[in-house]
Enzyme design. Structure first.
Site, PDB file in Angstrom:
ATOM      1  N   SER A  51       0.856  -1.193   0.000  1.00 16.46           N
ATOM      2  CA  SER A  51       0.000   0.000   0.000  1.00 16.46           C
ATOM      3  C   SER A  51       0.887   1.237   0.000  1.00 16.46           C
ATOM      4  O   SER A  51       2.076   1.155   0.326  1.00 16.46           O
ATOM      5  CB  SER A  51      -0.847  -0.010   1.284  1.00 16.46           C
ATOM      6  OG  SER A  51      -1.532   1.213   1.444  1.00 16.46           O
ATOM      7  N   TYR A  54      -2.487  -1.694  10.054  1.00 17.20           N
ATOM      8  CA  TYR A  54      -2.482  -1.763   8.590  1.00 17.20           C
ATOM      9  C   TYR A  54      -1.119  -1.319   8.035  1.00 17.20           C
ATOM     10  O   TYR A  54      -0.485  -2.027   7.255  1.00 17.20           O
ATOM     11  CB  TYR A  54      -3.601  -0.878   8.039  1.00 17.20           C
ATOM     12  CG  TYR A  54      -3.780  -0.965   6.554  1.00 17.20           C
ATOM     13  CD1 TYR A  54      -4.433  -2.040   5.965  1.00 17.20           C
ATOM     14  CD2 TYR A  54      -3.303   0.042   5.713  1.00 17.20           C
ATOM     15  CE1 TYR A  54      -4.602  -2.122   4.594  1.00 17.20           C
ATOM     16  CE2 TYR A  54      -3.468  -0.025   4.348  1.00 17.20           C
ATOM     17  CZ  TYR A  54      -4.123  -1.102   3.787  1.00 17.20           C
ATOM     18  OH  TYR A  54      -4.283  -1.180   2.424  1.00 17.20           O
TER      19      TYR A  54
HETATM   20  N1  LIG Z   1      -8.582   0.213  -1.785  1.00 18.49           N
HETATM   21  C1  LIG Z   1      -7.497   0.901  -1.470  1.00 18.49           C
HETATM   22  O1  LIG Z   1      -7.514   2.144  -1.429  1.00 18.49           O
HETATM   23  C2  LIG Z   1      -6.210   0.183  -1.193  1.00 18.49           C
HETATM   24  C3  LIG Z   1      -5.054   0.968  -1.078  1.00 18.49           C
HETATM   25  C4  LIG Z   1      -3.846   0.340  -0.826  1.00 18.49           C
HETATM   26  C5  LIG Z   1      -3.786  -1.032  -0.704  1.00 18.49           C
HETATM   27  N2  LIG Z   1      -4.922  -1.781  -0.819  1.00 18.49           N
HETATM   28  C6  LIG Z   1      -4.791  -3.219  -0.665  1.00 18.49           C
HETATM   29  O2  LIG Z   1      -5.311  -3.876  -1.787  1.00 18.49           O
HETATM   30  C7  LIG Z   1      -5.789  -5.171  -1.409  1.00 18.49           C
HETATM   31  C8  LIG Z   1      -7.213  -5.339  -1.904  1.00 18.49           C
HETATM   32  O3  LIG Z   1      -8.016  -4.368  -1.279  1.00 18.49           O
HETATM   33  P1  LIG Z   1      -9.408  -3.845  -1.850  1.00 18.49           P
HETATM   34  O4  LIG Z   1      -9.373  -2.390  -1.780  1.00 18.49           O
HETATM   35  O5  LIG Z   1      -9.743  -4.517  -3.119  1.00 18.49           O
HETATM   36  O6  LIG Z   1     -10.345  -4.342  -0.646  1.00 18.49           O
HETATM   37  P2  LIG Z   1     -11.702  -5.184  -0.626  1.00 18.49           P
HETATM   38  O7  LIG Z   1     -12.136  -5.164   0.782  1.00 18.49           O
HETATM   39  O8  LIG Z   1     -12.613  -4.721  -1.686  1.00 18.49           O
HETATM   40  O9  LIG Z   1     -11.202  -6.641  -1.043  1.00 18.49           O
HETATM   41  C9  LIG Z   1     -10.411  -7.422  -0.186  1.00 18.49           C
HETATM   42  C10 LIG Z   1     -10.786  -8.857  -0.366  1.00 18.49           C
HETATM   43  O10 LIG Z   1     -10.004  -9.648   0.542  1.00 18.49           O
HETATM   44  C11 LIG Z   1     -10.856 -10.609   1.138  1.00 18.49           C
HETATM   45  N3  LIG Z   1     -10.341 -11.036   2.425  1.00 18.49           N
HETATM   46  C12 LIG Z   1     -10.312 -10.350   3.585  1.00 18.49           C
HETATM   47  N4  LIG Z   1      -9.808 -11.097   4.567  1.00 18.49           N
HETATM   48  C13 LIG Z   1      -9.507 -12.308   4.017  1.00 18.49           C
HETATM   49  C14 LIG Z   1      -8.944 -13.490   4.523  1.00 18.49           C
HETATM   50  N5  LIG Z   1      -8.597 -13.612   5.814  1.00 18.49           N
HETATM   51  N6  LIG Z   1      -8.747 -14.521   3.676  1.00 18.49           N
HETATM   52  C15 LIG Z   1      -9.108 -14.423   2.372  1.00 18.49           C
HETATM   53  N7  LIG Z   1      -9.655 -13.318   1.834  1.00 18.49           N
HETATM   54  C16 LIG Z   1      -9.842 -12.269   2.659  1.00 18.49           C
HETATM   55  C17 LIG Z   1     -12.192  -9.894   1.272  1.00 18.49           C
HETATM   56  O11 LIG Z   1     -13.259 -10.800   1.470  1.00 18.49           O
HETATM   57  C18 LIG Z   1     -12.264  -9.129  -0.033  1.00 18.49           C
HETATM   58  O12 LIG Z   1     -12.865  -9.872  -1.063  1.00 18.49           O
HETATM   59  C19 LIG Z   1      -5.666  -5.229   0.115  1.00 18.49           C
HETATM   60  O13 LIG Z   1      -4.484  -5.900   0.468  1.00 18.49           O
HETATM   61  C20 LIG Z   1      -5.585  -3.775   0.501  1.00 18.49           C
HETATM   62  O14 LIG Z   1      -4.911  -3.588   1.726  1.00 18.49           O
HETATM   63  C21 LIG Z   1      -6.132  -1.193  -1.066  1.00 18.49           C
END
Ligand SMILES: NC(=O)c1ccc[n+]([C@@H]2O[C@H](COP(=O)([O-])OP(=O)(O)OC[C@H]3O[C@@H](n4cnc5c(N)ncnc54)[C@H](O)[C@@H]3O)[C@@H](O)[C@H]2O)c1
Length: 262
Positions: A137, A150
């Site tokens: 991230s 986080y």
């Molecule tokens: N959205 C943002 O702004 C952002 C920014 C930086 C990093 N990220 C990272 O990107 C990745 C995806 O995030 P996103 O924004 O698509 O979030 P999201 O919540 O839409 O998707 C995350 C997915 O991970 C699954 N998940 C959660 N815990 C789990 C577990 N224990 N085992 C298996 N699956 C699990 C959830 O069910 C969900 O489908 C994450 O690692 C997040 O930290 C997101």
């Protein structure tokens, strides 16, 4: 032929958001995707729409990882790629954060990545190499308040990526981290922190939040053979959020700054 054709790629947390977009992008270029998630209905739906496989899976379970690897290799014969994408967020000041939630975030976001690395090394070695993308991230590149668990997990993912790249290069396994900035997904929309549109995120150089498809392009590139000499790298896909301070910069109007220079 695309650098993804017929590659077998596992995407954790692929039911929705960035994971689903990455799976969709890679399937479009001929990859066979194995989606895993704790969200069974959404995960199954996404996998079916891509002609891929869904395996119910909690990334914190080592036995669960064994089952994912077993199902993928039994179905497709090999594993070429892994996107360690599953994650959960934190949004409390340190003084208000509970130990339980802090530890849960580390377990999903960091231990889950460690278990994923451990699980695929054997099959990737057997396949003659592979590519792993760990989703960190912007919070793994700079200090963002309200993200103790986080941010710590994402800094950890960044470091673990580099350690894995050094250990696994000799097996022709590449390991890189992607660092999304504020991206429009259920993770950020549920807390009402992300809003689409120009100027809606003035903390970043580009002034807007990203969409999952923009992160998916970077993931797809790093999984594919197009990045064959890239390992141990960290790719910020954050609209310039971590590039520097932009809060004092006036936003340009469409005409401002235009020049005749080529
Ligand atoms: N959205 C943002 O702004 C952002 C920014 C930086 C990093 N990220 C990272 O990107 C990745 C995806 O995030 P996103 O924004 O698509 O979030 P999201 O919540 O839409 O998707 C995350 C997915 O991970 C699954 N998940 C959660 N815990 C789990 C577990 N224990 N085992 C298996 N699956 C699990 C959830 O069910 C969900 O489908 C994450 O690692 C997040 O930290 C997101």
């Amino acid at each position: 032929m695309s650098g993804l054709q017929d590659k077998v790629v596992i995407v954790t947390g692929g039911a929705r958001g960035i994971g689903a977009a990455a799976a969709t992008r890679m399937a479009r270029d001929g990859a066979k995707v194995v989606i895993t998630d704790v969200l069974e209905e959404d995960g199954r739906g996404t996998a079916e729409s891509l002609g891929g496989l869904f395996v119910p899976h909690d990334v914190t379970s080592e036995a669960g990882w064994a089952s994912v690897v077993d199902t993928a290799t039994r179905t497709y014969g090999r594993i070429d790629g892994l996107v360690n994408n599953a994650g959960i967020s934190s949004n409390q000041l340190i003084e208000d954060e509970s130990l339980e939630h802090f530890e849960r975030v580390l377990k999903v976001n960091l231990t889950g990545v460690f278990l994923g690395l451990k699980a695929v090394v054997g099959p990737m070695r057997a396949a003659g190499g592979g590519s792993i993308v760990n989703i960190s991230s912007a919070a793994g590149l700079t200090a963002l308040p309200f993200t103790s668990g986080y941010g710590a997990s994402k800094w950890g993912v960044r470091g673990l990526t580099k350690i894995a790249s050094v250990e696994l290069g000799r097996h022709r396994i590449r390991v890189n981290s992607v660092h999304p900035g504020m991206t429009y997904t259920p993770m950020t929309t549920k807390n009402d922190v992300a809003h689409l549109g120009e100027g809606m995120f003035p903390l970043s150089a580009l002034g807007r939040v990203g969409v999952p498809e923009e992160i998916a392009e970077a993931i797809s590139f790093l999984i594919s053979d197009d990045s064959s000499y890239v390992t141990g790298a960290e790719l910020a896909v954050d609209g310039g959020w971590t590039a520097g301070e932009v809060v004092m910069m006036p936003r340009a109007t469409p005409d401002a700054g235009a020049s005749d220079a080529p």
